[in-house]
Write an enzyme that holds these catalytic residues in place. Structure first.
Site, short mmCIF file in Angstrom:
data_model
loop_
_atom_site.label_atom_id
_atom_site.label_comp_id
_atom_site.label_asym_id
_atom_site.label_seq_id
_atom_site.Cartn_x
_atom_site.Cartn_y
_atom_site.Cartn_z
N ASP A 112 43.96 34.10 -2.05
CA ASP A 112 42.53 34.35 -1.89
C ASP A 112 41.81 33.35 -2.80
OD1 ASP A 112 39.90 35.24 -2.15
OD2 ASP A 112 40.45 37.34 -1.97
N TYR B 267 25.24 30.26 6.68
CA TYR B 267 26.55 29.64 6.82
C TYR B 267 26.47 28.12 6.58
CZ TYR B 267 30.60 27.61 9.22
OH TYR B 267 31.71 26.87 9.53
N TRP C 257 34.45 31.29 4.95
CA TRP C 257 33.71 32.38 5.62
C TRP C 257 33.13 31.72 6.87
CZ3 TRP C 257 31.57 37.38 3.74
CH2 TRP C 257 30.68 37.95 4.67
N ASP D 26 29.08 20.96 11.76
CA ASP D 26 27.85 20.40 12.35
C ASP D 26 26.64 21.25 11.97
OD1 ASP D 26 29.20 22.40 13.87
OD2 ASP D 26 28.03 21.92 15.66
N1 LIG Z 1 34.99 27.53 13.90
C1 LIG Z 1 34.15 26.50 14.07
O1 LIG Z 1 33.51 26.34 15.09
C2 LIG Z 1 34.01 25.47 12.98
C3 LIG Z 1 33.21 24.35 13.21
C4 LIG Z 1 33.12 23.38 12.22
C5 LIG Z 1 33.79 23.54 11.03
N2 LIG Z 1 34.54 24.65 10.81
C6 LIG Z 1 35.24 24.78 9.54
O2 LIG Z 1 36.63 24.58 9.76
C7 LIG Z 1 37.38 25.37 8.86
C8 LIG Z 1 38.37 26.21 9.62
O3 LIG Z 1 37.68 27.08 10.49
P1 LIG Z 1 38.40 28.00 11.56
O4 LIG Z 1 37.65 27.85 12.81
O5 LIG Z 1 39.88 27.78 11.51
O6 LIG Z 1 38.03 29.44 10.96
P2 LIG Z 1 38.88 30.77 10.91
O7 LIG Z 1 39.78 30.87 12.09
O8 LIG Z 1 37.90 31.85 10.65
O9 LIG Z 1 39.80 30.54 9.63
C9 LIG Z 1 39.31 30.65 8.33
C10 LIG Z 1 40.38 31.35 7.54
O10 LIG Z 1 39.94 31.46 6.18
C11 LIG Z 1 40.36 32.71 5.72
N3 LIG Z 1 39.62 33.16 4.55
C12 LIG Z 1 38.42 33.79 4.50
N4 LIG Z 1 38.11 34.08 3.23
C13 LIG Z 1 39.13 33.64 2.47
C14 LIG Z 1 39.42 33.67 1.09
N5 LIG Z 1 38.57 34.24 0.22
N6 LIG Z 1 40.56 33.11 0.64
C15 LIG Z 1 41.43 32.56 1.51
N7 LIG Z 1 41.24 32.51 2.81
C16 LIG Z 1 40.09 33.04 3.30
C17 LIG Z 1 40.17 33.65 6.89
O11 LIG Z 1 40.96 34.80 6.70
P3 LIG Z 1 40.48 36.21 7.34
O12 LIG Z 1 40.43 35.99 8.81
O13 LIG Z 1 41.56 37.15 6.91
O14 LIG Z 1 39.14 36.49 6.74
C18 LIG Z 1 40.66 32.77 8.04
O15 LIG Z 1 42.03 32.93 8.27
C19 LIG Z 1 36.35 26.17 8.05
O16 LIG Z 1 36.11 25.49 6.84
C20 LIG Z 1 35.12 26.14 8.91
O17 LIG Z 1 33.95 26.26 8.12
C21 LIG Z 1 34.68 25.61 11.77
#
Ligand SMILES: NC(=O)c1ccc[n+]([C@@H]2O[C@H](COP(=O)([O-])OP(=O)(O)OC[C@H]3O[C@@H](n4cnc5c(N)ncnc54)[C@H](OP(=O)(O)O)[C@@H]3O)[C@@H](O)[C@H]2O)c1
Length: 260
Positions: free
Chosen positions: A35, A113, A53, A90
């Site tokens: 975490d 966010y 998040w 983005d």
């Molecule tokens: N999704 C999009 O469209 C998008 C677009 C651009 C950039 N991003 C970025 O890309 C990255 C990956 O995103 P993703 O789409 O793979 O998101 P995701 O599927 O929500 O994965 C994020 C992971 O981080 C974990 N997490 C949350 N709080 C945490 C903590 N305190 N310590 C450790 N782990 C924690 C979550 O666990 P839990 O599920 O158990 O909470 C989840 O497994 C992020 O930095 C996001 O901001 C995402």
């Protein structure tokens, strides 16, 4: 690759799943295993920091929760002292441009966010800020999986047609990360080629998956989500040697090929 120890945070997420495959040698930790908001000590020469998040609407209701993970969590990761690949979004842009956002464009987040992700960027002392967009993969909650679920239940879905972006397949972003870590530190935009609206994306999903479901176009206002989102947030890189990701349509096919 000559690195001794590589740490992946947020390995239970959709990007985390793809990073695990591209970096099988890494120490991949899910939230339960690490975490980032709590004190931790891990040996690492490089960190792929995918923990965040990511609940965009939920962040409006709980700004301090989002800040804790995206800002303080990133500060803790940076404090390990190893270079960090920080995945950003983005949504750090306000969406008022009508041509792709490049690295030198001024951010102007509209949502909690977006703001916390931008503040997180500023916590990275050494490494790569990798901005991507509209991520989807074969695990977790994402637009592709949501549309397939709804498409199986309904004849019609209502989808927003006034936001434009580049849906990016996590497998392609994970592969691009391999290239990025050989490039100079700093901000890099890394999103799929091409652009579309969410409604166009939904139609492509149904077409490629062979699902009979109509897409009714609605506006962002009609959808009425708590967090504002950029109307236009296509990302391109203006930097020499930037990795080029395949077109989103190719990413969609790759993703569908892995879904049941
Ligand atoms: N999704 C999009 O469209 C998008 C677009 C651009 C950039 N991003 C970025 O890309 C990255 C990956 O995103 P993703 O789409 O793979 O998101 P995701 O599927 O929500 O994965 C994020 C992971 O981080 C974990 N997490 C949350 N709080 C945490 C903590 N305190 N310590 C450790 N782990 C924690 C979550 O666990 P839990 O599920 O158990 O909470 C989840 O497994 C992020 O930095 C996001 O901001 C995402």
């Amino acid at each position: 690759m000559g690195r001794q120890s590589l740490l992946i945070t947020g390995a239970g997420g959709q990007l985390g799943a793809a990073l695990r495959e591209v970096f099988p040698e890494a120490d991949a930790r899910s939230r339960a295993e690490l975490d980032v908001t709590r004190p931790f000590e891990v040996e690492a020469d490089l960190v792929l920091h995918a923990a965040a998040w990511t609940d965009v609407d939920g962040a409006e209701a709980d700004p301090s929760g989002a800040e804790l993970v995206n800002v303080e969590g990133t500060r803790n990761v940076a404090a390990l002292g190893a270079p960090v690949v920080y995945y950003s979004t983005d949504y750090v842009f306000d969406g008022s441009k009508r041509e792709p956002y490049v690295e030198s464009d001024e951010p102007g987040p509209q949502s909690v966010y977006g703001r916390t992700k931008l503040e997180g960027e500023r916590e990275v002392r050494e490494g790569w800020i990798v901005r991507s967009s509209w991520l989807f993969g074969w695990t977790g909650t994402n637009f592709v999986r949501t549309m397939l679920r709804l498409g199986a239940e309904r004849d019609e879905v209502s989808v927003v047609a006034d936001q434009v972006g580049s849906p990016t397949y996590v497998g392609h972003l994970a592969e691009a990360t391999r290239e990025l870590i050989a490039l100079p530190h700093g901000v890099w935009h890394a999103a799929a080629e091409g652009e579309c609206t969410w409604a166009e994306f939904a139609r492509a999903i149904f077409e490629d998956a062979g699902v009979e479901c109509r897409v009714r176009e609605i506006t962002t206002e009609e959808l009425g989500r708590p967090a504002p989102r950029p109307a236009y947030s296509v990302l391109r890189s203006e930097r020499d040697g930037a990795p080029r990701l395949p077109h989103w349509r190719e990413g969609l096919r790759a993703c569908l090929g892995r879904l049941p």
